[in-house]
Motif scaffolding. Structure first.
Motif, PDB file in Angstrom:
ATOM      1  N   GLN A 143      38.274  33.306  36.211  1.00  0.00           N
ATOM      2  CA  GLN A 143      39.285  33.833  35.288  1.00  0.00           C
ATOM      3  C   GLN A 143      39.396  35.344  35.416  1.00  0.00           C
ATOM      4  O   GLN A 143      40.502  35.903  35.381  1.00  0.00           O
ATOM      5  CB  GLN A 143      38.916  33.445  33.851  1.00  0.00           C
ATOM      6  CG  GLN A 143      39.960  33.845  32.805  1.00  0.00           C
ATOM      7  CD  GLN A 143      41.286  33.147  33.029  1.00  0.00           C
ATOM      8  OE1 GLN A 143      41.322  31.958  33.355  1.00  0.00           O
ATOM      9  NE2 GLN A 143      42.377  33.885  32.876  1.00  0.00           N
ATOM     10  N   LYS A 174      41.330  36.032  38.511  1.00  0.00           N
ATOM     11  CA  LYS A 174      42.746  35.732  38.283  1.00  0.00           C
ATOM     12  C   LYS A 174      43.423  36.849  37.492  1.00  0.00           C
ATOM     13  O   LYS A 174      44.508  37.313  37.850  1.00  0.00           O
ATOM     14  CB  LYS A 174      42.868  34.400  37.540  1.00  0.00           C
ATOM     15  CG  LYS A 174      44.305  33.970  37.282  1.00  0.00           C
ATOM     16  CD  LYS A 174      44.347  32.657  36.528  1.00  0.00           C
ATOM     17  CE  LYS A 174      45.788  32.257  36.211  1.00  0.00           C
ATOM     18  NZ  LYS A 174      45.841  30.990  35.440  1.00  0.00           N
ATOM     19  N   ASP A 175      42.768  37.292  36.398  1.00  0.00           N
ATOM     20  CA  ASP A 175      43.349  38.361  35.587  1.00  0.00           C
ATOM     21  C   ASP A 175      43.450  39.664  36.370  1.00  0.00           C
ATOM     22  O   ASP A 175      44.455  40.385  36.286  1.00  0.00           O
ATOM     23  CB  ASP A 175      42.501  38.583  34.329  1.00  0.00           C
ATOM     24  CG  ASP A 175      42.539  37.387  33.386  1.00  0.00           C
ATOM     25  OD1 ASP A 175      43.479  36.567  33.514  1.00  0.00           O
ATOM     26  OD2 ASP A 175      41.627  37.273  32.540  1.00  0.00           O
ATOM     27  N   MET A 195      43.601  40.032  39.690  1.00  0.00           N
ATOM     28  CA  MET A 195      44.615  39.909  40.733  1.00  0.00           C
ATOM     29  C   MET A 195      46.021  39.939  40.145  1.00  0.00           C
ATOM     30  O   MET A 195      46.946  40.502  40.747  1.00  0.00           O
ATOM     31  CB  MET A 195      44.386  38.613  41.520  1.00  0.00           C
ATOM     32  CG  MET A 195      43.137  38.620  42.371  1.00  0.00           C
ATOM     33  SD  MET A 195      43.032  40.026  43.506  1.00  0.00           S
ATOM     34  CE  MET A 195      44.472  39.716  44.526  1.00  0.00           C
ATOM     35  N   ASN A 196      46.186  39.335  38.968  1.00  0.00           N
ATOM     36  CA  ASN A 196      47.504  39.379  38.328  1.00  0.00           C
ATOM     37  C   ASN A 196      47.905  40.809  38.003  1.00  0.00           C
ATOM     38  O   ASN A 196      49.068  41.200  38.204  1.00  0.00           O
ATOM     39  CB  ASN A 196      47.498  38.537  37.047  1.00  0.00           C
ATOM     40  CG  ASN A 196      47.538  37.051  37.324  1.00  0.00           C
ATOM     41  OD1 ASN A 196      47.930  36.628  38.421  1.00  0.00           O
ATOM     42  ND2 ASN A 196      47.156  36.242  36.365  1.00  0.00           N
ATOM     43  N   SER A 197      46.939  41.601  37.493  1.00  0.00           N
ATOM     44  CA  SER A 197      47.258  42.998  37.194  1.00  0.00           C
ATOM     45  C   SER A 197      47.632  43.754  38.463  1.00  0.00           C
ATOM     46  O   SER A 197      48.547  44.578  38.458  1.00  0.00           O
ATOM     47  CB  SER A 197      46.076  43.667  36.502  1.00  0.00           C
ATOM     48  OG  SER A 197      44.967  43.758  37.377  1.00  0.00           O
ATOM     49  N   ILE A 233      48.905  42.382  41.256  1.00  0.00           N
ATOM     50  CA  ILE A 233      50.188  41.865  41.754  1.00  0.00           C
ATOM     51  C   ILE A 233      51.350  42.390  40.919  1.00  0.00           C
ATOM     52  O   ILE A 233      52.356  42.880  41.469  1.00  0.00           O
ATOM     53  CB  ILE A 233      50.172  40.320  41.757  1.00  0.00           C
ATOM     54  CG1 ILE A 233      49.183  39.805  42.816  1.00  0.00           C
ATOM     55  CG2 ILE A 233      51.574  39.773  42.024  1.00  0.00           C
ATOM     56  CD1 ILE A 233      48.935  38.317  42.730  1.00  0.00           C
ATOM     57  N   TYR A 234      51.229  42.318  39.586  1.00  0.00           N
ATOM     58  CA  TYR A 234      52.327  42.769  38.734  1.00  0.00           C
ATOM     59  C   TYR A 234      52.587  44.262  38.925  1.00  0.00           C
ATOM     60  O   TYR A 234      53.748  44.697  39.016  1.00  0.00           O
ATOM     61  CB  TYR A 234      52.006  42.488  37.259  1.00  0.00           C
ATOM     62  CG  TYR A 234      51.888  41.016  36.930  1.00  0.00           C
ATOM     63  CD1 TYR A 234      52.543  40.052  37.695  1.00  0.00           C
ATOM     64  CD2 TYR A 234      51.102  40.579  35.861  1.00  0.00           C
ATOM     65  CE1 TYR A 234      52.415  38.707  37.408  1.00  0.00           C
ATOM     66  CE2 TYR A 234      50.977  39.236  35.563  1.00  0.00           C
ATOM     67  CZ  TYR A 234      51.634  38.304  36.342  1.00  0.00           C
ATOM     68  OH  TYR A 234      51.518  36.959  36.047  1.00  0.00           O
ATOM     69  N   SER A 294      51.837  46.089  41.577  1.00  0.00           N
ATOM     70  CA  SER A 294      52.358  46.327  42.924  1.00  0.00           C
ATOM     71  C   SER A 294      53.825  45.929  43.024  1.00  0.00           C
ATOM     72  O   SER A 294      54.640  46.645  43.634  1.00  0.00           O
ATOM     73  CB  SER A 294      51.520  45.560  43.954  1.00  0.00           C
ATOM     74  OG  SER A 294      50.178  45.976  43.936  1.00  0.00           O
TER      75      SER A 294
END
Length: 615
Positions: free
Chosen positions: A448, A451-452, A454-456, A458-459, A461
């Motif tokens: 988790q 995931k959190d 990587m999401n930060s 990705i968003y 970037s």
């Protein structure tokens, strides 16, 4: 000619990008839930163990991706954690208590990548999951051992100096009282002690008695040595577990922090780390009756132990040699093909053994194995207690004066000789350790966090990519390409550097460097726009934009790099993780934002007649 790179610069850029991409690739392959099986004490992992595990899995209808034996360890891989947990129960039931069956995570990197040492980025405990231990070293026991050594050295030294004494007794921890026969011996003893121990002990004389009190500086030295020695032992113990990128470091004055990423079974890790076997050598007490000692009348200078058959052995309390002087221990065979352990001592240990055995030729000497094991019980202070197991593994007659190298026979089996040699080689604990804090981070929580994080990334970037493409058009696309390559290079370098570990704050460091990378391009592109507004030609504007912005970019990144160095130097744990990714990100962002974008722009616009730039 303006805006033209030589061929070697393009080749350098291509090589850097290819290497970064190649070493970042293993991170695309997820880790497999796995079971790791290792032998306990005399048990070994071999093909018969492999057959038992496969049979147990087949009987319980658990499908394994692979089961193999490498370097004395069995590793079974599974497709999901449900199969992993079910397999643990089946394997534990089939193998019994002679084997350690631990949950683990195993990388699934293809063999062709492993052949070039391309491995996944090492993940910290907060991302991968695992176990965390905070261990406390029993410093009073370290002082007690130092007192034992001092008492032994005093007896030996005074005897060699032919100084007659009537008694040596311990007054309190760090304080020893020596009573001499007369004033002449007291004078000689005082001179000897001041010469040899004057810097480490306060020496006070009262008539024919001399009291030695350990100085605070010497006490601190003993404690530091005990902590350092235990850290070395635990590191060796962790290495024997096969845990990649484990963290073992000092915490304060008497504690050791241990983090084992990927290890999910805390109980197995505790058993592996908590018990460390070592050897002690004692002379056998042949002057007193063993039967009387068994009845409860143990002589003051002796202690009653048992051998592996349960037979009592009365040995002298004085330790001739401890395991801290054992430099190496290898299992082997004697001339009758019976298992033995070949022991090599350091120079100090060789001298101690030589002095101890020269006057005892023809007398029996006992080799004693001592092992501290953690228990589930707690003491009055609420801390876990340790159980001291002592066993006489050999009683042999000293045939000749021993030196730095000798052998220990009487080992039960080849497997046990190998196990004991490994235990001894890992080092002797200077003092017992207790686990005062235990924490398990589950793999689901680590997943988790990844995931959190990587999401930060990705968003953030994606938002930057969209902004740059809209605001700077073609030049923005070039900056976006550099941004992607920057992230790939960071991941590749983190995967390539030994010891570099990615933590959750480390992901924050990557996100920060992504913004810094674009910031450099913004400075460059705005400089180019200013040059164009001033009527400068396209080629000259590109050249001046990069040249004039470089000093500003370098200043900003140098100050940030200094900050990263300071954070790495004085920080610990997550702070260091952030500093590592920040430092690497600064270097890669300068490379991609300046060299990378300039190379692409030179390739597209350099040496050509261009009327207008898409910027």
């Amino acid at each position: 000619m303006l805006n033209k790179y030589p061929l070697w610069k393009y080749l350098m850029l291509i090589v850097a990008v290819v290497i970064g991409f190649l070493y970042a690739t293993p991170n695309l392959y997820p880790e497999d839930p796995a079971i790791q099986v290792s032998g306990v004490r005399s048990a070994v992992v071999d093909n018969s163990t492999l057959d038992k595990v496969r049979a147990a899995l087949s009987q319980d209808k658990v499908q394994a991706k692979s089961v193999s034996v490498e370097n004395g360890l069995l590793l079974a891989r599974f497709s999901n954690t449900d199969s992993q947990l079910k397999a643990q129960e089946a394997i534990t039931k089939a193998l019994g208590d002679n084997y350690s069956v631990a949950l683990n995570l195993a990388p699934s990197t293809p063999a062709w990548l492993r052949d070039i040492d391309a491995n996944p980025m090492k993940l910290g405990l907060d991302l991968r999951g695992g176990v965390h231990f905070l261990m406390q070293v029993d410093m009073p026991e370290a002082i007690n051992k130092a007192d034992d050594s001092l008492e032994s050295d005093l007896r030996t030294g005074l005897r060699e100096e032919k100084v007659r004494y009537t008694g040596i007794r311990r007054v309190s921890p760090g304080k020893m009282k020596v009573t001499l026969r007369d004033s002449e011996n007291a004078d000689n003893a005082e001179a000897y002690l001041k010469k040899n121990d004057g810097s480490d002990y306060q020496i006070e004389r009262d008539g024919n008695s001399i009291t030695l009190t350990r100085t605070p500086a010497k006490v601190k030295e003993i404690q530091n040595y005990a902590l350092t020695q235990n850290i070395t032992v635990i590191r060796n113990r962790v290495n024997s577990l096969g845990v990649a990128e484990a963290l073992v470091q000092r915490q304060g004055t008497d504690r050791i922090l241990v983090e084992l990423p990927g290890v999910q079974d805390a109980a197995q890790a505790k058993r592996a780390l908590g018990g460390t076997a070592t050897l002690e050598f004692h002379m056998v007490d042949t002057e007193h009756d063993v039967a009387e000692a068994v009845a409860g009348h143990v002589p003051p200078g002796s202690v009653l132990y048992k051998d592996r058959s349960g037979r009592p052995v009365l040995v002298k309390k004085r330790i001739m040699l401890t395991g801290e002087h054992i430099q190496d221990a290898q299992s082997g065979f004697d001339e009758y093909q019976r298992p033995q352990i070949n022991i090599k001592l350091d120079s100090e240990g060789g001298d101690l053994m030589s002095r101890a055995t020269k006057d005892n030729i023809g007398k029996p000497m006992a080799t004693v194995m001592v092992e501290y094991r953690p228990t589930d019980k707690k003491g009055p202070d609420g801390k876990p207690t340790l159980k001291k197991d002592v066993e006489v593994i050999q009683v042999a007659t000293i045939q000749a004066r021993l030196g730095r190298s000798f052998r220990v026979t009487g080992i039960g089996s080849t497997q046990e000789a190998h196990w004991l040699a490994e235990q001894i080689s890992s080092g002797a604990l200077m003092a017992p350790i207790q686990i005062v804090e235990e924490r398990t981070v589950g793999p689901s929580l680590g997943a988790q966090n990844i995931k959190d994080g990587m999401n930060s990334l990705i968003y953030g970037s994606v938002a930057i990519l969209i902004f740059m493409a809209i605001y700077y058009r073609a030049f923005g696309l070039v900056a976006n390409l550099a941004l992607v390559m920057n992230v790939i290079l960071i991941v590749g370098i983190m995967s390539l550097i030994p010891g570099a570990t990615l933590t959750l704050p480390g992901i924050a460091g990557i996100v920060l460097t992504v913004g810094m990378s674009v910031d450099a391009n913004v400075l460059i592109f705005e400089r180019i726009r200013e040059e164009l507004r001033d009527g400068v030609g396209v080629q000259k504007a590109i050249h001046n934009g990069y040249a004039n912005a470089f000093s500003t970019i370098a200043d900003a990144n140098i100050t940030t790099m200094i900050t990263a160095f300071i954070l790495f130097g004085i920080g610990s744990g997550p702070v260091k993780g952030f500093a590592v990714t920040l430092g690497i990100g600064i270097l890669t962002s300068m490379f991609t934002a300046i060299v990378g974008t300039r190379a692409v722009i030179n390739l597209v616009y350099g040496g050509r007649r261009v009327e207008k730039l898409s910027i």
